[in-house]
Design an enzyme around this catalytic site. Sequence first.
Site, mmCIF file in Angstrom:
data_model
loop_
_atom_site.group_PDB
_atom_site.id
_atom_site.type_symbol
_atom_site.label_atom_id
_atom_site.label_comp_id
_atom_site.label_asym_id
_atom_site.label_seq_id
_atom_site.Cartn_x
_atom_site.Cartn_y
_atom_site.Cartn_z
ATOM 1 N N THR A 10 -2.745 -12.628 -79.625
ATOM 2 C CA THR A 10 -3.217 -11.429 -79.170
ATOM 3 C C THR A 10 -2.495 -10.409 -78.538
ATOM 4 O O THR A 10 -1.710 -10.915 -77.733
ATOM 5 C CB THR A 10 -4.528 -11.817 -78.188
ATOM 6 O OG1 THR A 10 -5.313 -12.715 -78.968
ATOM 7 C CG2 THR A 10 -5.342 -10.423 -78.043
ATOM 8 N N CYS A 16 3.504 1.153 -79.089
ATOM 9 C CA CYS A 16 4.049 0.468 -79.697
ATOM 10 C C CYS A 16 3.429 -0.087 -81.276
ATOM 11 O O CYS A 16 2.277 0.397 -81.314
ATOM 12 C CB CYS A 16 3.860 -0.995 -78.937
ATOM 13 S SG CYS A 16 4.717 -1.040 -77.116
ATOM 14 N N HIS A 33 5.813 -7.353 -81.814
ATOM 15 C CA HIS A 33 5.307 -6.319 -81.165
ATOM 16 C C HIS A 33 6.701 -5.580 -80.552
ATOM 17 O O HIS A 33 7.142 -5.709 -79.663
ATOM 18 C CB HIS A 33 4.601 -6.823 -80.003
ATOM 19 C CG HIS A 33 4.024 -5.799 -79.056
ATOM 20 N ND1 HIS A 33 2.552 -5.687 -78.650
ATOM 21 C CD2 HIS A 33 4.476 -4.690 -78.483
ATOM 22 C CE1 HIS A 33 2.476 -4.942 -77.686
ATOM 23 N NE2 HIS A 33 3.638 -3.985 -77.633
#
Length: 145
Positions: A10, A16, A33
């Site tokens: 998650t 980003c 990420h």
Amino acid sequence: MVSSEPVLVTTLLGSCVAVTIFNFRLRLGAICHAQLPGGDLFDEVGPQGKYVDTAIRVMLERLLHRGALRGELEAKVFGGADMFDARGKLRTVGRQNSEMALKVLAHESVRVAKHDLGGERGRKIIFHSHTGEVLLKRMRKSGGC
């Protein structure tokens, strides 16, 4: 993160970008990420996962090392929002991150099956490493990086 084990990842995204890559044959999933488009665009030197271009290339290297074939990979790309007032700005960090992700994936011949990019709201995604599924929730007009 690259895993053949079932993992739920998650993450919250603002400007980003998260890129997921999945190989159906091997049931092998990867996610990054990244905060900035490319290491060569900024004076700051940081970890490979900080930059969209290097994060994607490192994921691909790890997937290929585990036996994935480039033509079997499916990518999904999320994030790249303009979290702050972007009026008059043509190249916000969010837009640069989105453009870099799509550019690198195209250059590396990885098919993009889905993307949800831009806008003014952050996103929360949940990535299922063993199926490639990504659940998406758009946030209110705050949150994320």
